[in-house]
Design a protein around this motif. Structure first.
Motif, PDB file in Angstrom:
ATOM      1  N   PHE A  11       0.819  -1.198   0.000  1.00  0.00           N
ATOM      2  CA  PHE A  11       0.000   0.000   0.000  1.00  0.00           C
ATOM      3  C   PHE A  11       0.859   1.257   0.000  1.00  0.00           C
ATOM      4  N   LEU A  14       1.824   1.967  -3.409  1.00  0.00           N
ATOM      5  CA  LEU A  14       0.683   2.484  -4.161  1.00  0.00           C
ATOM      6  C   LEU A  14       0.466   3.957  -3.842  1.00  0.00           C
ATOM      7  N   LEU A  18       0.365   7.152  -6.354  1.00  0.00           N
ATOM      8  CA  LEU A  18      -0.777   8.063  -6.425  1.00  0.00           C
ATOM      9  C   LEU A  18      -0.329   9.498  -6.166  1.00  0.00           C
ATOM     10  N   LEU A  22      -0.688  12.510  -8.698  1.00  0.00           N
ATOM     11  CA  LEU A  22      -1.411  13.711  -8.323  1.00  0.00           C
ATOM     12  C   LEU A  22      -0.587  14.950  -8.663  1.00  0.00           C
TER      13      LEU A  22
ATOM     14  N   LEU C 288     -10.186   4.143  -2.824  1.00  0.00           N
ATOM     15  CA  LEU C 288      -9.269   4.394  -3.931  1.00  0.00           C
ATOM     16  C   LEU C 288     -10.045   4.863  -5.152  1.00  0.00           C
ATOM     17  N   PHE C 291     -10.947   8.409  -4.871  1.00  0.00           N
ATOM     18  CA  PHE C 291      -9.780   9.233  -5.149  1.00  0.00           C
ATOM     19  C   PHE C 291      -9.548   9.365  -6.649  1.00  0.00           C
ATOM     20  N   LEU C 292      -9.532   8.225  -7.324  1.00  0.00           N
ATOM     21  CA  LEU C 292      -9.217   8.233  -8.743  1.00  0.00           C
ATOM     22  C   LEU C 292     -10.197   9.078  -9.537  1.00  0.00           C
ATOM     23  N   LEU C 315      -6.241  11.781  -0.759  1.00  0.00           N
ATOM     24  CA  LEU C 315      -5.078  10.892  -0.654  1.00  0.00           C
ATOM     25  C   LEU C 315      -4.634  10.780   0.799  1.00  0.00           C
ATOM     26  N   LEU C 318      -7.077   8.655   2.551  1.00  0.00           N
ATOM     27  CA  LEU C 318      -6.842   7.278   2.107  1.00  0.00           C
ATOM     28  C   LEU C 318      -5.700   6.650   2.894  1.00  0.00           C
TER      29      LEU C 318
END
Lengths: 176, 151, 653
Positions: A11, A14, A18, A22, C288, C291-292, C315, C318
């Protein structure tokens, strides 16, 4: 090693991906107008200063110009006013004003008190032009190119920084 | 080795083998079918492998959209303000396809330099420009603010 | 004035959520029953204020309150009432309020039905749910306030995106969110159990009905979205492997694995740490997905107007939620040990395969969805991944899964002597294969090996699903809701697979330009273009085409596709015309005027597509049936009595 830490590790990777994704995402800080890049809608308004004349979108076709939406009731417009006067002083661009949802008498008085930075001012009492231009509040300013295409839109008062970085920067060298 | 252990081992081996095969096949499918994005400049510069199916994106040149009258054979030009690629597409164009708006197509480059599209994409949502196209325009370029049209 | 009240209601809801979280988690820590007693009131209060906020937003839309920016951006005086209400969740801010509402609804449901749970456990579950509510409320109030005002108010709004002006729009998001958010209950149960250190079969039994119900709604939500895309987007496809679609499909795959894994943990006490991990992953994938869709990171047909600033908030949320849960997992999971063994042909074994294959499938989808972002992050170039990757790769684990399903349905727990069921297994297989060949060669032209294989698998599942219930009925044995639900859901899956297989392999389609009077043949059907006429609606104008479809000379259908121009938003929409029948859909979408009086048209014949929607609905019904099985309610009370009798609290086996 505790193998049950694996999911957490995966995680973490990941989350890293992300976060990077972003950072690379396109900036959307400013409200992007659907009109930018498109032909500005045609308008035909009565002239604030002369009942017999009209202010139309054809008047300034052929040259870069600004369209500024304001009203005597608008607080932020007061803030922006000196900047507009300065722009007019530099005599770079014609500024077409749209007196939005205002009584003619109030609009005239306001300009008389503070000075008139506009080359022409149109009266839009029923918001017809404002709706066409997707105006959500005052002041809003549009930069229109010689072909009538909207090159840039700014929501809120125009600051000297916006003028330099966003408007001036878009003008071709010859007019700068 | 006890029967239980052997069974377990076989099970694990079977799973590993299965996952391995599936993974390999999936990776192959991925590699064969992943499409890369190229803007018109890179296409004109010859960076695309012949016969490769790829994604071409850019702005539809004003005045370039035309069809053979009475048919759905469309031709239009896609540009990134640097180079232009002619596109040929046969079929129904999406609703939001417009000149002076962005477009993304999938297809192959023909030997004569025309891009034969098998898919033209248009987006049904807010104004948007994919990072790839936006980045190929220089910062400060007002055209970067243009509403984009993608499926 | 009212919108400000709405905002205030949300603030109150946030405060109550904080109380719910604080008392729910601190109370049990200090065995303080008074603290724990506050929690249900906090839940109820939060629900009331959330309802109030949502109600005020709905009222703002219904009453054309364009002084609220969200209303002005998504509505218009010409928008019909039905869509004005549905527009509430048509864009980012409102959809978040819907999410919050659904979460508080699930929380309320758990509170009302937690009488059978030990108080400290129930308090912790609600505490975790409170944390989640807090996060979403904070996010909404801070970055996406639906009640933000517009000054001055516009006399008219910008109208709802025409794509969203549709019946399915009203139902798809609420249904989808009910499923998405419902997975948070399993997540909360998992966290509570980890915090408590008690992870035994009872936990699995409590979690099962909630998860099954959430799964059922998620199934329906995804199917509705797919149905909507089918007829609304005008291109006849129903699944595009779009990142946003995948964002809802991944939780679904994991949720499916979870409900099966929970069954094993419940019945046999096995797979405990795995089930725990799945419970965490299911909701994590929901988050997730959120978020996406909203952060601008992914490029898609249906993503909301993206905003990286919002993305940062989500994020962080998350990381906090999922990271926290996984830390708990790393801490507690090592204590779990399963000792029971099972045979290769036992039900446990088949469910193990089920889970492995489903997780592989989820990984395939995950990989394809994240690859563009990963490639971009690593600077490897801008790539896109399409159906050509997803379809074959997804089928790799799924085809074996479907085959094993039919056999597995006959397997018993622990020993699973399949030889007794040999006749049933082989008999159903033979019948399925025979029917598949008959359908493939008889009703359709053989296109690809996929068709007979897929149809055979589907029919085999359908027949196998009926064996047990029919047998029980014949022997006049009782049929629990659980067994019925399971059989119905599997049967629904069979219908879904049947529909997807046939539609994928036997669809005929053509894009063609026709002048009025011209016709073209597609398979056994002849499409004749009659012409167009102009059209006006409440907030649009356009043209309507007329296409007559003939089958063996007789008019089977007259289809009226439309091309609409929505005035306010200045956008064009294609309204496809669909002639639906149980065994096939006739599909016509208009392109444009190509000159010389001709119009380009997209024509399709889609066989068995109704089975896709039908299958999904049946699956949902099966899930709901299984979820409300009385044994869950009775068992809860029985187990509570047992626990009260003083059994040890930490379970290590």
């Amino acid at each position: 090693m505790n193998r049950f830490l694996l999911p957490l590790g995966a995680f973490a990777l990941l989350a890293l991906v992300l976060a990077v994704g972003l950072k690379n995402a396109p900036e959307k800080g400013v409200i992007v107008s659907p009109l930018v890049g498109k032909q500005g809608p045609a308008y035909d308004m009565p002239d604030l200063h002369d009942v017999a004349r009209r202010v139309t979108s054809n008047d300034y076709k052929g040259s870069w110009h600004l369209i500024n939406v304001w009203g005597s009731w608008c607080e932020a417009c007061r803030v922006e006013h000196p900047v507009l006067l300065a722009i007019q002083g530099e005599a770079r661009l014609p500024i077409v004003g749209i007196d939005w949802r205002d009584e003619e008498a109030d609009g005239l008085a306001w300009l008389q008190q503070r000075g008139n930075p506009y080359t022409r001012v149109g009266v839009d009492k029923e918001s017809r032009v404002a709706i066409d231009y997707g105006v959500t509040g005052a002041p809003e300013t549009f930069l229109v190119n010689p072909d009538g295409v909207i090159a840039y839109k700014h929501v809120g008062p125009v600051t000297p920084q916006i003028w330099r970085e966003q408007i001036l920067a878009r003008l071709p060298a010859s007019t700068q | 080795m006890t029967p239980t252990r052997r069974r377990r081992l076989l099970l694990v081996l079977g799973i590993v083998a299965g996952v391995g095969i599936a993974g390999a096949l999936a990776l192959k499918a991925f590699r064969d079918n992943v499409t890369f994005f190229f803007d018109p400049s890179r296409v004109v510069a010859g960076e695309v492998k012949p016969g490769q199916r790829f994604r071409l994106g850019g702005m539809v040149v004003v005045g370039s959209k035309q069809n053979t009258p009475g048919t759905q054979d469309w031709r239009f030009a896609v540009t990134d303000f640097n180079s232009t690629v002619q596109v040929h597409y046969s079929g129904v164009l999406p609703d939001l396809f417009k000149e002076n708006a962005g477009v993304v197509t999938h297809g192959r480059l023909q030997p004569d330099g025309v891009f034969l599209a098998d898919e033209v994409l248009a987006k049904h949502d807010e104004k948007y420009m994919p990072p790839e196209v936006k980045r190929s325009l220089k910062p400060g370029d007002s055209r970067a603010d243009v509403g984009y049209v993608v499926k | 004035m009212l919108p400000e009240l709405g905002q205030f209601a949300m603030i109150l809801a946030l405060l109550l959520a904080m109380a719910q979280a604080a008392f729910g988690l601190v109370g049990p820590r200090f065995a303080n029953s008074r603290y724990m007693g506050v929690v249900p009131f906090a839940v109820a209060g939060q629900f009331v204020f959330t309802c109030l906020a949502l109600g005020i937003l709905v009222a703002a839309f219904v009453n054309f309150d364009f002084s609220v920016r969200y209303v002005a951006e998504n509505s218009n005086t010409a928008l019909p009432l039905f869509y004005r209400i549905a527009a509430v969740w048509g864009a980012h801010e409102g959809s978040l309020l819907l999410w919050i509402f659904v979460l508080s609804l699930w929380t309320l449901a758990v509170t009302l039905r937690s009488r059978g749970l030990p108080p400290s456990f129930a308090a912790r579950v609600l505490g975790v749910l409170g944390l989640l509510s807090m996060g979403f409320l904070l996010f909404t109030l801070a970055t996406s306030n639906p009640f933000a005002r517009l000054a001055p108010a516009l006399p008219d709004g910008r109208d709802l995106n025409p794509v969203l002006q549709d019946f399915a729009l009203a139902i798809h998001p609420p249904m989808l969110y009910t499923g998405y958010v419902g997975l948070s209950v399993a997540f909360a149960f998992a966290c509570a159990a980890m915090i408590e250190g008690k992870l035994d079969q009872t936990w699995a039994r409590w979690t099962r009905p909630w998860t099954t119900l959430a799964w059922a709604f998620l199934t329906a939500g995804i199917a509705l979205g797919s149905w909507w895309a089918y007829y609304e987007l005008g291109w006849g496809g129903f699944w595009f492997w779009d990142p946003v679609e995948n964002a809802s499909f991944m939780p679904w795959l994991v949720a499916t694995a979870l409900i099966h894994s929970l069954a094993v943990t419940d019945k046999r006490g096995l797979f405990k740490s795995w089930t725990l991990l799945l419970a965490i992953s299911g909701f994590s994938l929901s988050l997730l997905g959120t978020f996406l869709v909203r952060s601008g990171v992914l490029v898609s047909v249906h993503s909301f107007a993206a905003d990286p600033a919002r993305g940062v908030f989500i994020l962080v949320f998350l990381i906090a939620v999922i990271g926290g849960a996984l830390v708990l997992y790393a801490w507690r999971a090592p204590l779990l040990k399963s000792q029971a063994g099972f045979e290769l042909t036992s039900r446990e074994s088949f469910l193990l395969f089920n889970n492995i294959l489903l997780i592989i499938a989820a990984a395939v989808v995950f990989g394809g969805t994240m690859a563009p972002m990963l490639s971009d992050a690593l600077g490897l170039g801008a790539l896109s991944v399409g159906p050509q990757y997803f379809n074959p790769s997804f089928m790799l684990p799924i085809l074996p899964l479907l085959g094993l399903l039919s056999v597995g349905m006959h397997a018993g727990w622990k020993r699973g002597n399949l030889s007794r069921s040999r006749r049933a297994i082989l008999g159903t297989l033979a019948l399925a294969m025979a029917l598949a060949l008959a359908i493939t060669f008889g009703a359709y032209d053989y296109e690809a090996v996929l068709m007979p294989v897929g149809v055979a698998l589907a029919l085999w599942i359908a027949l196998s699903a009926l064996v047990d219930p029919v047998d029980r009925l014949r022997r006049r044995l009782s049929l629990s809701a659980g067994v019925v639900g399971m059989s119905v859901a599997h049967f629904g899956l069979a219908m879904l697979v049947l529909g997807i297989t046939v539609v994928s392999s036997a669809t005929t389609e053509r894009d063609i330009a026709l002048t009025p009077g011209q016709s073209v043949a597609l398979g056994k059907y002849v499409f004749r273009f009659e012409g167009i006429k102009s059209l006006e609606g409440p907030n649009y104008g356009g043209v309507q085409g007329k296409v007559t479809v003939l089958h063996e000379g007789e008019a089977a259908h007259v289809l009226l596709p439309e091309k609409r121009n929505y005035w306010v938003q200045q956008s064009t929409m294609t309204e496809a015309a669909i002639g639906a029948r149980w065994d096939r859909d006739l599909f016509v979408a208009m392109g444009e005027d190509v000159g010389k009086g001709a119009w380009s048209l997209r024509l399709q014949v889609r066989p068995m597509i109704q089975f896709v929607w039908l299958g999904a609905i049946i699956m949902m019904l099966g899930g709901i049936t299984a979820g409300v099985d009385r044994r869950y309610r009775l068992a809860q009370e029985a187990l509570v009595r047992k626990t009260d009798a003083g059994t040890p609290s930490v379970s290590a086996a």
